[in-house]
Design an enzyme around this catalytic site. Structure first.
Site, PDB file in Angstrom:
ATOM      1  N   ARG A  49     -29.376  -9.212 -41.108  1.00  0.00           N
ATOM      2  CA  ARG A  49     -29.059  -7.822 -41.478  1.00  0.00           C
ATOM      3  C   ARG A  49     -29.597  -7.452 -42.857  1.00  0.00           C
ATOM      4  O   ARG A  49     -29.885  -6.318 -43.147  1.00  0.00           O
ATOM      5  CB  ARG A  49     -27.533  -7.657 -41.519  1.00  0.00           C
ATOM      6  CG  ARG A  49     -27.006  -6.934 -40.311  1.00  0.00           C
ATOM      7  CD  ARG A  49     -25.522  -6.854 -40.387  1.00  0.00           C
ATOM      8  NE  ARG A  49     -24.951  -8.155 -40.781  1.00  0.00           N
ATOM      9  CZ  ARG A  49     -23.651  -8.418 -40.842  1.00  0.00           C
ATOM     10  NH1 ARG A  49     -22.785  -7.509 -40.562  1.00  0.00           N
ATOM     11  NH2 ARG A  49     -23.215  -9.610 -41.196  1.00  0.00           N
ATOM     12  N   LYS A 147     -21.472 -23.734 -28.992  1.00  0.00           N
ATOM     13  CA  LYS A 147     -20.050 -23.779 -28.666  1.00  0.00           C
ATOM     14  C   LYS A 147     -19.262 -23.150 -29.812  1.00  0.00           C
ATOM     15  O   LYS A 147     -19.748 -23.215 -30.939  1.00  0.00           O
ATOM     16  CB  LYS A 147     -19.596 -25.217 -28.388  1.00  0.00           C
ATOM     17  CG  LYS A 147     -19.334 -26.008 -29.686  1.00  0.00           C
ATOM     18  CD  LYS A 147     -18.018 -26.663 -29.737  1.00  0.00           C
ATOM     19  CE  LYS A 147     -16.883 -26.188 -30.414  1.00  0.00           C
ATOM     20  NZ  LYS A 147     -16.640 -26.045 -31.805  1.00  0.00           N
ATOM     21  N   HIS A 177     -23.085 -29.674 -30.665  1.00  0.00           N
ATOM     22  CA  HIS A 177     -23.931 -30.502 -31.535  1.00  0.00           C
ATOM     23  C   HIS A 177     -23.567 -31.992 -31.458  1.00  0.00           C
ATOM     24  O   HIS A 177     -24.366 -32.834 -31.822  1.00  0.00           O
ATOM     25  CB  HIS A 177     -23.917 -29.985 -32.976  1.00  0.00           C
ATOM     26  CG  HIS A 177     -22.662 -30.290 -33.740  1.00  0.00           C
ATOM     27  ND1 HIS A 177     -21.561 -29.479 -33.706  1.00  0.00           N
ATOM     28  CD2 HIS A 177     -22.331 -31.315 -34.565  1.00  0.00           C
ATOM     29  CE1 HIS A 177     -20.610 -30.001 -34.470  1.00  0.00           C
ATOM     30  NE2 HIS A 177     -21.046 -31.116 -35.007  1.00  0.00           N
ATOM     31  N   LYS A 181     -25.914 -36.084 -31.545  1.00  0.00           N
ATOM     32  CA  LYS A 181     -25.710 -37.210 -32.466  1.00  0.00           C
ATOM     33  C   LYS A 181     -26.283 -38.486 -31.843  1.00  0.00           C
ATOM     34  O   LYS A 181     -26.122 -38.718 -30.640  1.00  0.00           O
ATOM     35  CB  LYS A 181     -24.211 -37.393 -32.765  1.00  0.00           C
ATOM     36  CG  LYS A 181     -23.624 -36.264 -33.631  1.00  0.00           C
ATOM     37  CD  LYS A 181     -22.138 -36.504 -33.878  1.00  0.00           C
ATOM     38  CE  LYS A 181     -21.478 -35.284 -34.481  1.00  0.00           C
ATOM     39  NZ  LYS A 181     -21.306 -35.328 -35.924  1.00  0.00           N
ATOM     40  N   GLU A 215     -10.674 -35.294 -39.285  1.00  0.00           N
ATOM     41  CA  GLU A 215     -11.440 -34.710 -40.393  1.00  0.00           C
ATOM     42  C   GLU A 215     -10.551 -34.642 -41.617  1.00  0.00           C
ATOM     43  O   GLU A 215      -9.344 -34.396 -41.489  1.00  0.00           O
ATOM     44  CB  GLU A 215     -11.880 -33.291 -40.038  1.00  0.00           C
ATOM     45  CG  GLU A 215     -12.802 -33.228 -38.837  1.00  0.00           C
ATOM     46  CD  GLU A 215     -13.163 -31.788 -38.531  1.00  0.00           C
ATOM     47  OE1 GLU A 215     -14.090 -31.284 -39.171  1.00  0.00           O
ATOM     48  OE2 GLU A 215     -12.510 -31.172 -37.686  1.00  0.00           O
ATOM     49  N   ASP A 234     -11.040 -25.604 -30.434  1.00  0.00           N
ATOM     50  CA  ASP A 234     -12.153 -25.812 -31.362  1.00  0.00           C
ATOM     51  C   ASP A 234     -12.797 -27.190 -31.178  1.00  0.00           C
ATOM     52  O   ASP A 234     -14.018 -27.319 -31.249  1.00  0.00           O
ATOM     53  CB  ASP A 234     -11.640 -25.659 -32.804  1.00  0.00           C
ATOM     54  CG  ASP A 234     -12.754 -25.754 -33.836  1.00  0.00           C
ATOM     55  OD1 ASP A 234     -13.784 -25.082 -33.648  1.00  0.00           O
ATOM     56  OD2 ASP A 234     -12.603 -26.495 -34.825  1.00  0.00           O
ATOM     57  N   HIS A 239     -16.268 -30.886 -27.829  1.00  0.00           N
ATOM     58  CA  HIS A 239     -16.684 -32.170 -28.409  1.00  0.00           C
ATOM     59  C   HIS A 239     -15.992 -33.371 -27.747  1.00  0.00           C
ATOM     60  O   HIS A 239     -16.640 -34.310 -27.282  1.00  0.00           O
ATOM     61  CB  HIS A 239     -16.392 -32.210 -29.912  1.00  0.00           C
ATOM     62  CG  HIS A 239     -17.106 -31.151 -30.713  1.00  0.00           C
ATOM     63  ND1 HIS A 239     -18.357 -30.693 -30.388  1.00  0.00           N
ATOM     64  CD2 HIS A 239     -16.751 -30.497 -31.848  1.00  0.00           C
ATOM     65  CE1 HIS A 239     -18.728 -29.778 -31.292  1.00  0.00           C
ATOM     66  NE2 HIS A 239     -17.775 -29.647 -32.169  1.00  0.00           N
ATOM     67  N   LYS A 339      -7.341 -31.758 -38.456  1.00  0.00           N
ATOM     68  CA  LYS A 339      -7.905 -31.405 -39.766  1.00  0.00           C
ATOM     69  C   LYS A 339      -7.008 -32.004 -40.850  1.00  0.00           C
ATOM     70  O   LYS A 339      -5.825 -32.268 -40.611  1.00  0.00           O
ATOM     71  CB  LYS A 339      -7.920 -29.887 -39.961  1.00  0.00           C
ATOM     72  CG  LYS A 339      -8.562 -29.116 -38.807  1.00  0.00           C
ATOM     73  CD  LYS A 339     -10.022 -28.864 -39.041  1.00  0.00           C
ATOM     74  CE  LYS A 339     -10.643 -28.015 -37.963  1.00  0.00           C
ATOM     75  NZ  LYS A 339     -11.768 -28.616 -37.267  1.00  0.00           N
TER      76      LYS A 339
HETATM   77  C1  BG6 Z   1     -17.290 -27.776 -35.102  1.00  0.00           C
HETATM   78  C2  BG6 Z   1     -15.899 -27.252 -35.278  1.00  0.00           C
HETATM   79  O1  BG6 Z   1     -17.753 -27.545 -33.804  1.00  0.00           O
HETATM   80  O2  BG6 Z   1     -17.307 -29.183 -35.362  1.00  0.00           O
HETATM   81  C3  BG6 Z   1     -15.388 -27.556 -36.679  1.00  0.00           C
HETATM   82  O3  BG6 Z   1     -15.887 -25.853 -35.065  1.00  0.00           O
HETATM   83  C4  BG6 Z   1     -15.510 -29.022 -36.976  1.00  0.00           C
HETATM   84  O4  BG6 Z   1     -14.044 -27.123 -36.847  1.00  0.00           O
HETATM   85  C5  BG6 Z   1     -16.916 -29.536 -36.670  1.00  0.00           C
HETATM   86  O5  BG6 Z   1     -15.197 -29.214 -38.351  1.00  0.00           O
HETATM   87  C6  BG6 Z   1     -16.966 -31.062 -36.790  1.00  0.00           C
HETATM   88  O6  BG6 Z   1     -18.287 -31.490 -36.639  1.00  0.00           O
HETATM   89  P1  BG6 Z   1     -18.758 -32.879 -37.235  1.00  0.00           P
HETATM   90  O7  BG6 Z   1     -20.165 -33.045 -36.778  1.00  0.00           O
HETATM   91  O8  BG6 Z   1     -18.628 -32.782 -38.726  1.00  0.00           O
HETATM   92  O9  BG6 Z   1     -17.819 -33.913 -36.680  1.00  0.00           O
END
Ligand code: BG6
Length: 490
Positions: A49, A147, A177, A181, A215, A234, A239, A339
């Site tokens: 933007r 995602k 993602h 990995k 995390e 999330d 994941h 978290k």
């Molecule tokens: C994301 C989530 O998809 O993955 C986040 O939305 C999370 O909340 C993150 O922190 C964790 O990814 P990674 O690769 O750091 O484990």
């Protein structure tokens, strides 16, 4: 690889100045550039933007690399090669003229292009329509989305409908993602190239499996997004369920996208629903309160910046999942993610059964079977815990547990572990969909999450609390100990 799709050299990044692009995608492009993986003709058009020029986007790319690539990995030649690939198009995605500008910019670029939507899902439809109306959708072009695809099954369906209106399934790249990995990709090799494991990989050989994604960060500046989602949507919906699929799936016939995806779909179809009767003993949701991580004080979830103090959103989930098929009958799969936990640890732990007749001195109960630890973070590697004899003349009837470990950075002499995005970006350019989610996977995963949340809400399941910097609430220990199991801690 999808036979019909060609390699492409034009990449259009919507949301080029957003968080995902700056923190993850631009650094991933850099590593590919540094490792000479990119074709000379690849061009990247940033779309955003902000009213900035081609020179400005090049400066933004440099800034992102200085911030998000550690200085020891920065090679000035690779930086300038990458920067040269970038140009910029300012777009107001709601305006037709913007797509004309985009089309103008792309007019002498090689066709087809990949359109990467690093933007809010609420804008997907607008962009797809804009691309269509400006004739920017060609049979070999690709659309890439991240995602979470939606918030539940219904919204996920809506997004998928919008995408499939203009794109064929073979053109849609849905990213999780985690699948990029290295260690996750290695799961397929580990399971299907090592006969040592394949004969044990079932309910006769395996007692239980744990999947943990802990995390230490909180929700950072994403309160608005996260509070509407919660940890199950999330982290578990994509994941953790994807990791579960790769651990539990049958051997695919081939390593192509269709064979792998169809095996993952079968696992998701066999995932047992948590209903009102089973939810209270198999599901724990909790929220972090204040505490300390590595000596630094951390506020509780409801006191984070931008928070709503009445929030009941869970920041931690632990659950017991079961896969109802021949291979996994009666084997619990425990999933745990939260978290602001003590440290960032992402791992899969496979607990093998112990043998029947036991001839050593130790109490058999205290010596469970072998354990395979597949680590994604902080290291990437695998470790098999085996029993050995302790050294010493009087120790012949005792045993000790020792690790046989592979650290991929050391064994493969890597400079650094690639982020998941490197592999995924290459696959988008090359037209390989095997590490991307198909619509059915996404929808089955949402269906299971919806049922779980519905059962939790109908049975008025309590929200528990845990201190920041801990391993989660006591209830999570209780959940796993019901079957005589414990969470693996280093
Ligand atoms: C994301 C989530 O998809 O993955 C986040 O939305 C999370 O909340 C993150 O922190 C964790 O990814 P990674 O690769 O750091 O484990």
């Amino acid at each position: 690889m999808s036979e019909s799709l060609k390699k492409i050299d034009s990449f259009v990044l919507f949301g080029a100045l957003g968080d995902l692009s700056i923190r993850k995608l631009i650094p991933a492009w850099y590593y590919l550039e540094r490792d000479n993986m990119l074709s000379d003709s690849l061009q990247i058009l940033g779309v955003g933007r902000k009213d900035i020029s081609d020179t400005d986007i090049k400066d933004e790319v440099k800034k992102a690399l200085n911030e998000f690539v550690s200085p020891e990995y920065l090679n000035p030649l690779a930086v300038s090669r990458l920067v040269e690939r970038f140009s910029y198009c300012r777009c107001d995605l709601s305006k037709n003229e913007s797509y004309k500008d985009l089309s103008q910019k792309l007019s002498d670029w090689a066709k087809p292009a990949a359109y990467y939507l690093a933007i809010s899902p609420g804008l997907f439809e607008m962009v797809c329509d804009g691309l269509k109306d400006s004739n920017l959708i060609t049979p070999d072009c690709r659309i890439v989305v991240e995602k979470p695809i939606g918030y539940d099954l219904e919204t996920s369906n809506e997004i998928n409908e919008k995408l499939t209106r203009h794109f064929d399934e073979s053109q849609i790249y849905r990213i999780d993602h985690y699948l990029g990995k290295e260690t996750v990709q290695n799961l397929i090799t580990l399971r299907f190239a090592n006969s040592l494991f394949s004969s044990q990989w079932n309910s006769k050989g395996i007692e239980y499996v744990e999947i943990t994604a802990a995390e230490s960060v909180g929700i950072e500046d994403r309160w608005g997004y996260f509070d509407g989602m919660g940890q199950l949507r999330d982290m578990v919906q994509s994941h953790l369920l994807q990791l579960l699929c790769l651990i539990a799936m049958e051997p695919p016939n081939r390593l192509d996208d269709q064979s792998i995806r169809s095996e993952k779909v079968k696992v998701l179809e066999a995932l047992k629903s948590l209903d009102q009767d089973s939810i209270s003993s198999n599901f724990v949701a909790a929220q972090y309160t204040d505490g300390e991580i590595d000596g630094v004080k951390a506020p509780g979830y409801i006191y984070e910046d931008g928070s709503n103090q009445d929030s009941n959103t869970e920041t931690f989930v632990a659950l017991k999942a079961e896969i109802q098929n021949w291979r996994w009958l009666g084997v619990p799969f425990y999933l745990r993610t939260g978290k602001r936990m003590a440290s960032k640890t992402t791992q899969i732990v496979v607990h093998f059964k112990s043998d029947g007749h036991y001839i050593f001195n130790e109490n058999k109960e205290s010596l469970k079977g072998n354990t395979l630890i597949i680590s994604l973070h902080p290291t990437e590697g695998i470790s098999l815990q085996v029993f050995t004899k302790p050294h010493g003349v009087d120790k012949h009837s005792t045993v000790r547990l020792d690790p046989m470990s592979l650290d991929f950075i050391k064994t493969q002499k890597l400079l650094n572990i690639p982020s998941g995005y490197q592999s995924l970006l290459m696959d988008i350019l090359n037209g390989n969909q095997s590490l991307f989610l198909c619509r059915e996977e996404v929808e089955l995963a949402w269906k299971w999450c919806d049922e779980t949340l519905d059962a939790a809400s109908k049975s008025n399941q309590e929200l528990y609390y845990y201190s920041s910097g801990s391993n989660g609430p006591d209830k999570s220990e209780e959940l796993i100990s019901r079957n005589g199991h414990i969470w693996y801690e280093e």
